[in-house]
Scaffold this motif. Sequence first.
Motif, PDB file in Angstrom:
ATOM      1  N   ALA A 285      -3.476  -5.775 -16.192  1.00 35.34           N
ATOM      2  CA  ALA A 285      -1.878  -5.771 -16.000  1.00 35.34           C
ATOM      3  C   ALA A 285      -0.759  -5.331 -16.434  1.00 35.34           C
ATOM      4  O   ALA A 285       0.319  -4.820 -16.336  1.00 35.34           O
ATOM      5  N   PRO A 286      -1.124  -4.629 -18.886  1.00 33.85           N
ATOM      6  CA  PRO A 286       0.165  -3.247 -19.028  1.00 33.85           C
ATOM      7  C   PRO A 286      -0.070  -2.515 -18.487  1.00 33.85           C
ATOM      8  O   PRO A 286       1.114  -2.088 -17.753  1.00 33.85           O
ATOM      9  N   GLN A 289       2.590  -2.952 -14.980  1.00 29.60           N
ATOM     10  CA  GLN A 289       3.808  -3.362 -14.853  1.00 29.60           C
ATOM     11  C   GLN A 289       4.267  -1.925 -15.516  1.00 29.60           C
ATOM     12  O   GLN A 289       5.260  -1.538 -15.629  1.00 29.60           O
ATOM     13  N   ILE A 293       7.550   0.852 -13.944  1.00 29.63           N
ATOM     14  CA  ILE A 293       8.852   0.660 -14.849  1.00 29.63           C
ATOM     15  C   ILE A 293       9.201   2.262 -15.281  1.00 29.63           C
ATOM     16  O   ILE A 293       9.863   2.865 -14.673  1.00 29.63           O
ATOM     17  N   PRO A 299       8.626  -3.540  -7.225  1.00 32.13           N
ATOM     18  CA  PRO A 299       7.071  -4.420  -6.671  1.00 32.13           C
ATOM     19  C   PRO A 299       7.298  -4.564  -5.514  1.00 32.13           C
ATOM     20  O   PRO A 299       5.679  -4.462  -5.010  1.00 32.13           O
ATOM     21  N   SER A 324      -1.030 -11.992 -12.372  1.00 33.39           N
ATOM     22  CA  SER A 324       0.006 -11.415 -13.163  1.00 33.39           C
ATOM     23  C   SER A 324       0.744 -10.673 -12.175  1.00 33.39           C
ATOM     24  O   SER A 324       1.467  -9.826 -11.825  1.00 33.39           O
ATOM     25  N   ALA A 328       4.619 -10.238 -10.764  1.00 33.68           N
ATOM     26  CA  ALA A 328       5.240  -9.398 -10.773  1.00 33.68           C
ATOM     27  C   ALA A 328       6.141  -8.741  -9.441  1.00 33.68           C
ATOM     28  O   ALA A 328       6.591  -8.322  -9.030  1.00 33.68           O
TER      29      ALA A 328
END
Length: 437
Positions: A285-286, A289, A293, A299, A324, A328
Amino acid sequence: MHDNRPGRDPITGFLSRSSGLHAAARAVTEAESTASPLAVLWMDIDRFRQINESFGHAGGDHVIALVAERLRLALSGDSILLRMGSDEFVALIPSAVLQMATEIGAMLLVEIERPLLIDNLLMRPSMSMGIALHEAGEDSLRLLERAERAMLEAKRRGGKRVVVSGDERVTGRQGVHLAREELAVEGDLHRALESGGLSLEYQPLVGVDGRIEAVEALMRCNLPRRRLMPGKFIPVAEKTGLIVRLGEWSLLQGAQFAARLRDEGVATKVAINVSRAQLTSRSFAPALQAALICANVAPALIELEFTESLFLDVSETVQNNLRSVRAAGVGMAIDDFGCGYSSLSTLKDLPASKLKLDRSFIKVLPEDRRAYAVVKAMAMLGRELGMTVIAEGVETAEQQAAVESAAVDAVQGYFHARPMPEEAMLAWLKERTTHEF
Ligand code: C2E
Ligand code: CA
Ligand code: CA
């Protein structure tokens, strides 16, 4: 049959162990002096002890004799057959190179599995086989030993198969057991990661109305003189855990390409494949993200492809990761649907908005009417569930017509375009949009 010739095994008529060893030494000398190939096939009947216990020793001997007969009939005259142990045979095949040896091996396996009638009982024997090719300077004992070790590996992997010497398991960098070829692939992957040899190609998913549904990112591994395809390196990357790094890299690359397409005026969704090892990792998940970014992309322009079994994985990490992705606002597709153990009834519970029908259904079209019926039913079901349905691997105009009449929404395949490098994909998309006006 009872063979009384000296040096022969009476039950099979093959060379007995000791005269067999002499014959092997002569075959090696012959191969050395004429610089010609020599293959050794070491065969062992699976579960022979069980056969002996069920049919008694006489029954066991009977099976040995029948199996030996099949081997003799299946092999050509210049092969030499040895009986090495109770249920172990060796074939020395002069002039056979690797491909020929593996073809012969596969043929023997099939031949042996034909049903056998003993004492009114029907059985299907099977065997494990190890193949070794003579290497320059190698003596016959060492050659036989390599063939036997490969056979033992075939047993360890469950029997009923052929293992070529050199492909036995060897421990890899991460302590996992890899075949020797896989180890080489692992090394190649590390080198590619370090030297920038990884790249993504893109293949469009084309709507039946002509609109571009998305482009799928497909990983390539380029080495100085050759290119590895994902079928080879993804499984190795999955075993060694390297897929997590590769996957994070493709997330970022794919997201950046989506941003580029948007900036160039041909905004299109980019679909990125995600493997099990990634989704079972907490760093997934990180990483997603971070990719969104860094690339500065919406998304909605990203879609992730998972196989069905991943959606059904109940582990907390996987379910959290899926949540997630959804939170997102990134799209999800079910990849390769219909291959393996797919279940139509669970389809309604999966949070995916796209269903990709596996190529195995498409490649038999239009001739296979049953496959056609399945494609049509799946397309209908997917649509009822509010999903976009894609046919994968359409190669011909006939297949395109068939999937259109089965009412899928979009198509991916060589018929429209092969996977291509980033620049070519961009040019292809621009070309199409100008033609539309
Ligand atoms: P996939 O996700 O099912 O991708 C589609 C595969 O079908 C691609 O093979 C594509 O080149 C091939 N294909 C497309 N159209 C046709 C056609 O008309 N005929 C035929 N015969 N093949 C067609 P590719 O690129 O070799 O990739 C194989 C698999 O490797 C992919 O199957 C996917 O499961 C995996 N893979 C590729 N890239 C990645 C990645 O970045 N991450 C992960 N985890 N897996 C990846
Ligand atoms: Ca895919
Ligand atoms: Ca697929």
